[in-house]
Design a protein around this motif. Structure first.
Motif, mmCIF file in Angstrom:
data_model
loop_
_atom_site.group_PDB
_atom_site.id
_atom_site.type_symbol
_atom_site.label_atom_id
_atom_site.label_comp_id
_atom_site.label_asym_id
_atom_site.label_seq_id
_atom_site.Cartn_x
_atom_site.Cartn_y
_atom_site.Cartn_z
ATOM 1 N N TYR A 1 0.493 22.617 10.062
ATOM 2 C CA TYR A 1 0.111 21.266 9.751
ATOM 3 C C TYR A 1 -1.607 20.844 9.270
ATOM 4 O O TYR A 1 -1.886 21.809 10.636
ATOM 5 N N ALA A 2 -2.033 20.511 8.509
ATOM 6 C CA ALA A 2 -3.634 20.379 7.935
ATOM 7 C C ALA A 2 -4.231 19.839 7.846
ATOM 8 O O ALA A 2 -3.700 19.106 6.384
ATOM 9 N N PRO A 3 -4.430 18.863 8.885
ATOM 10 C CA PRO A 3 -4.860 17.144 8.793
ATOM 11 C C PRO A 3 -5.922 17.364 8.309
ATOM 12 O O PRO A 3 -6.216 16.275 7.514
ATOM 13 N N GLU A 4 -7.109 18.423 8.305
ATOM 14 C CA GLU A 4 -8.379 18.085 7.288
ATOM 15 C C GLU A 4 -7.769 17.660 5.640
ATOM 16 O O GLU A 4 -9.147 17.313 4.781
ATOM 17 N N MET B 1 3.067 10.552 12.264
ATOM 18 C CA MET B 1 4.090 11.231 11.338
ATOM 19 C C MET B 1 4.452 12.403 9.905
ATOM 20 O O MET B 1 5.113 13.334 10.120
ATOM 21 N N GLN B 2 3.616 12.303 9.975
ATOM 22 C CA GLN B 2 3.484 13.908 9.456
ATOM 23 C C GLN B 2 3.189 15.078 9.503
ATOM 24 O O GLN B 2 3.976 16.076 8.655
ATOM 25 N N GLN C 1 5.049 15.401 12.062
ATOM 26 C CA GLN C 1 6.674 15.726 12.408
ATOM 27 C C GLN C 1 7.348 16.095 11.045
ATOM 28 O O GLN C 1 8.162 16.601 11.315
ATOM 29 N N ILE C 2 6.218 15.892 9.965
ATOM 30 C CA ILE C 2 7.330 15.676 8.810
ATOM 31 C C ILE C 2 7.152 17.320 8.908
ATOM 32 O O ILE C 2 7.926 18.549 8.468
ATOM 33 N N CYS C 3 6.119 17.881 8.708
ATOM 34 C CA CYS C 3 5.654 19.632 9.042
ATOM 35 C C CYS C 3 6.077 20.172 9.659
ATOM 36 O O CYS C 3 6.569 21.370 9.265
ATOM 37 N N THR C 4 6.105 19.369 10.980
ATOM 38 C CA THR C 4 7.043 20.422 12.414
ATOM 39 C C THR C 4 8.349 20.609 11.521
ATOM 40 O O THR C 4 8.571 21.550 11.521
ATOM 41 N N THR C 5 9.506 20.035 10.644
ATOM 42 C CA THR C 5 10.631 19.586 10.601
ATOM 43 C C THR C 5 10.804 20.356 9.740
ATOM 44 O O THR C 5 11.691 21.527 9.864
ATOM 45 N N LEU C 6 10.378 20.923 8.599
ATOM 46 C CA LEU C 6 10.339 21.621 7.854
ATOM 47 C C LEU C 6 9.524 23.364 7.455
ATOM 48 O O LEU C 6 9.473 23.789 6.881
ATOM 49 N N GLY C 7 9.060 23.172 8.752
ATOM 50 C CA GLY C 7 8.405 24.520 9.466
ATOM 51 C C GLY C 7 6.812 24.955 8.496
ATOM 52 O O GLY C 7 6.679 25.961 8.531
ATOM 53 N N LYS C 8 6.126 23.728 8.039
ATOM 54 C CA LYS C 8 5.554 24.231 7.413
ATOM 55 C C LYS C 8 4.020 24.026 8.203
ATOM 56 O O LYS C 8 3.941 23.328 9.087
ATOM 57 N N VAL D 1 0.446 -1.050 0.235
ATOM 58 C CA VAL D 1 -0.317 0.155 -0.323
ATOM 59 C C VAL D 1 1.110 1.330 0.044
ATOM 60 O O VAL D 1 1.686 1.630 0.420
ATOM 61 N N TYR D 2 0.891 2.031 -0.590
ATOM 62 C CA TYR D 2 1.361 3.329 -1.177
ATOM 63 C C TYR D 2 0.456 4.837 -0.612
ATOM 64 O O TYR D 2 -0.018 5.007 -1.597
ATOM 65 N N PRO D 3 0.036 5.054 0.913
ATOM 66 C CA PRO D 3 -0.095 6.263 1.013
ATOM 67 C C PRO D 3 0.552 7.338 0.208
ATOM 68 O O PRO D 3 2.013 7.348 0.835
ATOM 69 N N GLY D 4 -0.238 8.178 -0.039
ATOM 70 C CA GLY D 4 0.399 10.165 -0.238
ATOM 71 C C GLY D 4 0.096 10.630 1.115
ATOM 72 O O GLY D 4 -0.247 9.753 2.295
ATOM 73 N N ASN D 5 0.313 12.016 1.394
ATOM 74 C CA ASN D 5 0.203 12.340 2.911
ATOM 75 C C ASN D 5 -0.779 11.753 3.662
ATOM 76 O O ASN D 5 -1.842 12.993 2.952
ATOM 77 N N THR D 6 -0.910 11.361 4.812
ATOM 78 C CA THR D 6 -1.657 11.080 5.205
ATOM 79 C C THR D 6 -1.750 11.677 6.989
ATOM 80 O O THR D 6 -0.877 12.016 7.123
ATOM 81 N N ALA D 7 -3.095 12.018 6.867
ATOM 82 C CA ALA D 7 -2.843 12.947 8.649
ATOM 83 C C ALA D 7 -2.665 12.387 10.109
ATOM 84 O O ALA D 7 -3.269 11.448 10.210
ATOM 85 N N THR D 8 -1.113 11.754 10.006
ATOM 86 C CA THR D 8 -0.727 11.067 11.179
ATOM 87 C C THR D 8 0.293 11.754 12.108
ATOM 88 O O THR D 8 0.198 12.918 11.825
#
Length: 244
Positions: A204-207, A192-193, A195-202, A183-190
């Motif tokens: 996080y919009a889970p909706e 981990m995602q 964490q990625i947004c925080t690292t990149l300074g972006k 299974v190859y999910p794209g950006n998922t509201a988890t």
């Protein structure tokens, strides 16, 4: 026909995480007997409490997938809990972001051990149980497992390797009646995602992202498929595309 979901014995790694948790909730609600694997006992106990109303048996085993001794205990613990295994779902994983030009060798090693080596070792250990039940194996991969992006080199390399593991196992285990799904999910509201947004300074919009239960539902549908067919790969993306 496929085996009824209510009779399945299912092991899930990374069960306390976003997609793993959604899989546990959906399969548990359908009556499957679950064996939940995670790093900490506290997170697994919290998940068991959430699933206490589910009709099936809910067992858990805390282990560090980076420790071979922990991993080798999984089979005996699982057999004691469920007596066998019908579905093995690999949902655990690790990610860190860095340019490949400067990524530390230790980070490459960590990605390999947790995202490739651990799933393969667990599969090898539980394969006799899966052969006995003509079971199913699910690898929760990532969209970067087929198309890498900047800063994800270590993670993407491990997920490309995991794809090779799954593809090879599918061919080698077909004669044993075992189905293998990636299974190859794209950006998922988890988490981990986030964490990625925080690292990149972006932000996080889970909706705006794929939901963990979207992935869980796709997996459950694949597991329910009659045994005359096999879904080998699921590519699933958020319906809302980013504005360029």
């Amino acid at each position: 026909m496929s085996q009824p979901l209510s009779t399945l014995r299912v092991a899930i790694t990374g069960a306390a995480g976003g997609i793993g948790r959604a899989l546990a909730a959906r399969l548990g609600a359908l009556g499957a007997n679950l064996y939940l694997l995670g790093r900490t006992a506290a997170s697994l106990q919290a998940l068991q409490a959430e699933l206490q109303a589910c009709p099936g048996k809910i067992s858990a085993f805390a282990c560090d997938l980076d420790r071979d001794d922990d991993v080798r205990e999984i089979r005996s613990s699982l057999e004691e809990s469920l007596g066998g295994l019908d579905v093995l779902i690999h949902s655990a994983g690790v990610i860190s972001l860095a340019p490949l030009a400067t990524v530390a060798p230790a980070e490459m090693d960590k990605h390999y051990r947790l995202n490739v080596r651990a799933p393969l070792l667990i599969t090898q250990l539980l394969l006799p149980l899966l052969k006995a039940s003509q079971g199913q194996i699910v690898f929760i991969n990532s969209s970067v497992g087929v198309r890498s992006k900047e800063l994800t080199g270590a993670y993407a390399a491990s997920k490309h390797a995991l794809k090779a593991v799954a593809d090879t196992l599918r061919m080698e285990l077909n004669a044993s009646g075992i189905r293998v799904l990636s299974v190859y999910p794209g950006n998922t509201a988890t988490p981990m995602q986030r964490q990625i947004c925080t690292t990149l300074g972006k932000s996080y919009a889970p909706e705006a992202l794929l939901q963990p239960d979207d992935v869980a539902l796709a997996v459950v549908n694949a597991l329910s498929l009659p045994r005359t067919a096999e879904i080998t790969d699921i590519h699933i993306r958020p319906a809302q595309k980013p504005v360029s």
